[in-house]
Structure formats: structure tokens, C-alpha cells
Scaffold this motif. Structure first.
Motif, short mmCIF file in Angstrom:
data_model
loop_
_atom_site.label_atom_id
_atom_site.label_comp_id
_atom_site.label_asym_id
_atom_site.label_seq_id
_atom_site.Cartn_x
_atom_site.Cartn_y
_atom_site.Cartn_z
N GLY A 170 22.98 -28.71 1.95
CA GLY A 170 22.84 -27.67 2.95
C GLY A 170 23.01 -26.25 2.46
N TRP A 171 23.61 -26.08 1.28
CA TRP A 171 24.03 -24.73 0.89
C TRP A 171 23.70 -24.41 -0.57
N GLY A 185 19.52 -22.00 0.36
CA GLY A 185 20.97 -21.85 0.29
C GLY A 185 21.62 -21.61 1.64
N ASN A 186 20.82 -21.30 2.65
CA ASN A 186 21.34 -21.13 4.01
C ASN A 186 20.77 -22.17 4.97
N TYR A 256 26.43 -14.37 -5.69
CA TYR A 256 27.31 -15.53 -5.78
C TYR A 256 26.53 -16.81 -5.50
N ALA A 257 25.70 -16.79 -4.45
CA ALA A 257 24.93 -17.98 -4.09
C ALA A 257 24.03 -18.40 -5.24
N SER A 307 25.43 -17.26 2.91
CA SER A 307 25.38 -16.09 2.03
C SER A 307 24.53 -14.99 2.65
N VAL A 308 24.78 -13.79 2.20
CA VAL A 308 23.96 -12.64 2.58
C VAL A 308 22.63 -12.77 1.83
N ASP A 309 21.59 -13.18 2.55
CA ASP A 309 20.30 -13.45 1.89
C ASP A 309 19.24 -12.41 2.20
N GLY A 310 19.58 -11.40 2.99
CA GLY A 310 18.62 -10.37 3.33
C GLY A 310 17.69 -10.76 4.47
#
Length: 540
Positions: A170-171, A185-186, A256-257, A307-310
Motif C-alpha cells: 500500500g505504501w 506510494g500513496n 523520504y518515500a 507522503s507529500v507527493d504533490g
């Protein structure tokens, strides 16, 4: 509730793309309240559902909100459910998503919800949707602590619990292997969005009001809510949010992701998505376990997560909230007084750490470390150094950044803060690991009205001896959670910079303005960054 891992520390932690709302995919629900009050049947837009009488509620266990993420859909965003013919029997809990091999259980066909509906019938009831914790690698909606029957009954509300993909499945960001998988990753977050979308489309069939949805989560589940609050128009998915022990800065950075994915794939010499697709579920879990060998402490507990993926999460959570991303959402947040005591269930030595072992202390505050320790120690006369250090860690990781998030949202909407202080009474002379405070997860049995404290030292005996008082505390918490879900007001003053009003859940209950303010203020000079600690060794 979390389950034990055979590592040195327990798992600790447990955005909206409108195209994922899946409204056109799921079909229209039947008229509100169409579920019969006594025979536990519902007619959804996907098909008819047979539930199970559970006291004064109906439970519907294992209702799909998305297609199985198996075969070609592995590592892909959730897809719509295919409507079924006949009646779906939703009378037995699903096993949850695949997770840590030391725990076992779980299957990849796991995108299901459990729903609890008061049997008295009626429509337009407030809806509470729960996201479980477990470090985004453990946990399941079917955990008995999360049984929503008591909460649904007492609050006259519809309660929904959600399973979502965990760990590697899932991540893990696979866009570096194949651009077609960018954003994977999300996928756990996408699963949660799909579940909330399902609620909007189908919950009327169970008597719920799709125009009054509250999402609540604990630990990793709370961190996912933070990520959703940072998205574009989260109010299109839910109207209120309750964040339990999961501050927004624990959402990962994009770097990080990517680094975590690189580390994980290197552990199995994986160079293509096809290699992952060819692996069995157990082989994927073995790969995940191999990658996490040698990863300890917070890097292990926070290895997976949103994660912050934009895209789903355009920017850092607290910055986004301060700028008004969640201006359409009412928020309640809280932490437990002794969050890090939870780790002592798995590694008792954490209660004995000296100040010199506090290696996660922020480097920008290094010259203040001893002075801050002295303040905390003065507030805890007679306690050993390890207890003082754990109080500092709780504030660094949980309480203070949670208050920062509350302050950011309070600029836009009334925001409410609580602190859970009740704990099993201390017994002089017992080892520290038998005298634990208001640790991480301890509020959950009270929120759900399922007072099973067997997992905590002396918990069962305490419940047996103090059941009336503890039941009263649980009822008051259930009333607050459902009052907030119904009308956005839990029963105490909102949080402002001037008062910092905080509901203290304890015996007795009380409201305090600015509790532990002298300690909170010590962190004012520190700007909590989004999570980017890469503490594991590189493969190679």
C-alpha cells in the motif's frame, strides 16, 4: 489496537483527487433509511446486503468498497466494485490486508468495510468512519476493540470501519521502476479515499447521512487523515475529522518515500515491477521483513505511510492547513499524556533511558537540551530520568506538533483539543514496565465502548474493580465523539491561542486552559519538519 512485532520496538505510528471519488462507478444508493430496522437488510446501489443482528444494532461485516487489488490491479489505485446479483451475506468479518509475517493473516482481496447501524431504523444519522492504526503495516477493521456496535447504539449513529492496503502493498513508491506506477506510494491513501467515496454513495442505504460524515483515526490512521486534510477540498469527502495521536508532520516527504522504496527494492534486488508481480503474498512480506532488518526505533515504526507527493498531498500538512486547505472541515485533535510508555510493553528498557540516549532530540535545540530536561524534571519530582526523558519524547513526537496543527486550523474553523490522562493506577514497588501511564492506544477501548484492557498491565483487574467509573468515562467520551460528529461541538470550549482550552479525560474529567504550558513553550523556537529521517543502513 496494535499487535506485537518481534523487533526491538513496536509499530508506533496508525488529499483528495476528485477523479477518485468513484461516484459514477458505484451507482446511486437506495433511499435513505432503506435498511430494515429489524431484519438487518440493506439495498445499496451495488446490490442487496444481508447483515447480522448484534444486540440493538445491525452489523454488516465485509461490504466491498473497491474491487480486489489483485492480479493486474496489484500496486494500482483502487478500482470500482462490480455490482452483484442476489444478496451479499455480510455476516462474518474479513481477515484484513496482508501484514507482518510475525502476526500472520490477511489476504490481498481486502478492500472492505464493516458497518454498524442502530436497529431502530430511521434515516439521516451522523456517520463516523474509522481508520485503524498500526504503523501502516499492521491492523485490521475486525479488531474487537474497533467493534462499532456500542458506539453506534449510544450515539444513534452509523459507524464504519475500513481496511486499506498495508506495508509494501500500500505504501511503496514504484514510479522509479516504471512511470506508469507513479503515485503507488500513496495507494493506501487512495484506498481510504475510495472508502470515503463509497460512504458518500452508499451509506444512505444503512440509514446514514452522506451530508454529515466524520472521519476519525488513531496513530497511522490519524496520520492518513492529516494527509487528507492537506489535500484539495477534503470537505468533499468528510465534514469533520478527529485525529487521535497522529500529528501531521509525520507524513513523509517525497524524498523520504523515494529513499524508502529504493531501500526496500534493493533488499530483494528488484529492478522491475514484473518481478514484484510474480511474487506471492508471503514472498512480498518476506521482502518487506528483510528490508526492515536492522531498521530500528522511529525509522522502523514510521517506515511506511503517506507522503507529500504533490498530487494527493500537495504540500506539508501543517503549512497547508495554516493556508486554509481544510477550511471546510471541523477538527478535533488529541494525544495521550504518556504516549511513549506504549513502547515499554515491548521493550521495558525504554523507561530507563538517560538523557544522553535521547538521540532523536532536535539538533537545532541541542544547546537547550539540558535546560529543557531540568524543566521537565522539576515538574516531575521524584521520577527517574527515564520517565522525564519519555515525557520530553511524547511532547516532541506527539503533543506539541498536534497543538501546532490545532492552532493552524483554529485560524479557519472552531477546533477542539483533548488529552487522555487516565491510566491503570500505579502500584509502588512494581517494575517500571508494570506501572505505565496513559500510553499510546489506551483511549481506544473508551472511544468504542469496548472496555477490554487485557493488553495493558493490570488492565483486566482494574476494569473488574472500577467498572462503573470506567464505564462512565467511556460513555462520556463516546458522547463527545458522536456529539462532534452530529453537530461539530464535543462539549467543551474551542482551542484558541489565548486560552488553549483542553479537555482532560480522566477521573475526574475536567477542562484545563494551557496544560503543561511551561513545557509546551520550550519548543516554540523549533519548527517541526515533515518526516525525513533515513536511519536505516543501505543495502549493498
Amino acid at each position: 489496537m496494535f499487535r506485537r512485532k518481534t523487533t526491538s520496538t513496536a509499530p508506533w505510528a496508525g488529499a483528495v483527487v476528485l477523479a477518485l471519488l468513484l461516484g459514477s462507478l458505484l451507482g446511486a444508493a437506495s433511499p435513505a433509511g432503506a435498511a430494515a430496522g429489524r431484519d438487518c437488510r440493506a439495498a445499496t446501489g451495488q446490490g442487496r446486503v444481508q447483515g447480522l443482528p448484534q444486540g440493538v444494532t445491525c452489523s454488516y461485516l465485509g461490504v466491498p468498497y473497491a474491487a480486489p487489488p489483485t492480479g493486474a490491479r496489484r500496486f494500482r489505485p483502487p478500482a470500482p466494485v462490480t455490482p452483484w446479483r442476489g444478496t451479499l451475506r455480510a455476516t462474518a468479518a474479513k481477515p484484513g490486508c496482508p501484514q507482518d509475517l510475525t502476526v500472520g493473516g490477511g489476504v490481498e482481496d481486502c478492500l472492505y468495510t464493516d458497518v454498524w447501524q442502530p436497529r431502530g431504523g430511521g434515516a439521516h444519522k451522523p456517520v463516523l468512519v474509522f481508520l485503524h492504526g498500526g504503523a501502516d503495516e499492521l491492523g485490521a477493521a475486525a479488531d474487537p476493540v474497533f467493534d462499532g456496535a456500542a458506539l453506534a447504539d449510544r450515539g444513534d449513529a452509523v459507524v464504519v470501519s475500513v481496511d486499506y492496503r498495508l506495508g509494501l502493498l500500500g505504501w511503496t513508491e514504484l514510479g522509479g521502476l516504471d512511470p506508469a506506477y507513479a503515485g503507488s506510494g500513496n495507494n493506501g491513501l487512495r484506498d481510504q479515499i475510495a472508502a470515503l467515496s463509497w460512504v458518500h454513495q452508499q451509506i444512505g442505504a444503512f440509514g446514514g447521512d452522506p451530508g454529515n460524515v466524520t472521519v476519525f483515526g488513531q496513530s497511522a490512521g490519524a496520520i492518513s487523515i492529516d494527509a487528507l486534510l492537506a489535500g484539495d477540498h477534503p470537505e468533499r469527502l468528510f465534514h469533520r475529522a478527529i485525529v487521535e495521536s497522529g500529528p501531521g508532520y509525520l507524513v513523509h516527504t517525497q524524498d523520504y518515500a523515494r529513499a524508502a522504496a529504493t531501500h526496500l527494492l534493493a533488499a530483494g534486488s528488484i529492478t522491475t515491477v514484473a518481478q514484484l508481480d510474480a511474487m506471492s503474498t508471503d514472498q512480498l512480506l518476506h521482502l518487506q521483513a528483510t528490508a526492515q532488518q536492522g531498521v530500528s526505533g522511529l525509522a522502523d515504526a514510521l517506515f511506511f505511510g503517506p507522503s507529500v507527493d504533490g498530487t494527493l498531498v500537495p504540500g506539508p500538512v501543517v503549512d497547508r492547513i495554516a493556508a486554509g486547505s481544510a477550511r471546510g472541515v471541523e477538527l478535533m485533535v488529541g494525544t495521550n499524556e504518556n504516549e511513549t510508555d506504549y513502547w515499554a510493553l515491548f521493550e521495558p528498557s525504554v523507561l530507563d533511558l538517560p538523557l544522553s540516549a535521547y538521540r532523536s532530540f532536535p539538533a537545532p535545540l541541542a544547546d537547550q537540551k539540558q535546560r529543557m530536561y531540568d524543566v521537565y524534571a522539576a515538574d516531575r519530582p521524584g521520577l527517574p530520568a527515564g520517565r522525564v526523558v519519555n515525557a520530553m519524547v511524547t511532547d516532541q513526537l506527539e503533543r506539541v506538533p498536534t497543538l501546532r496543527m490545532a492552532a493552524a486550523q483554529a485560524r479557519w474553523r472552531p477546533t477542539y483539543v483533548y488529552q487522555f490522562d487516565w491510566h491503570v493506577p500505579y502500584v509502588p514497588g512494581l517494575p517500571g514496565a508494570q506501572n505505565l501511564g496513559a500510553m499510546h492506544t489506551l483511549e481506544l477501548p473508551f472511544v468504542f465502548g469496548n472496555l477490554d484492557l487485557d493488553a495493558f498491565p493490570r488492565g483486566a483487574a482494574t476494569v473488574a474493580a472500577e467498572r462503573p467509573q470506567l464505564t462512565g468515562l467511556s460513555h462520556d467520551m463516546m458522547d463527545a465523539w458522536t456529539a462532534f460528529a452530529r453537530a461539530g461541538v464535543p462539549g467543551w470550549p474551542s482551542y484558541t491561542a489565548a486560552t488553549r482550552a483542553t479537555k482532560i479525560w480522566d477521573l475526574p474529567e475536567r477542562v484545563r486552559n494551557a496544560p503543561q504550558e511551561n513545557e509546551r513553550a520550550l519548543w516554540d523556537a523549533y519548527s517541526f519538519p515533515d518526516w525525513d529521517l533515513r536511519a536505516w543502513p543501505q543495502q549493498g
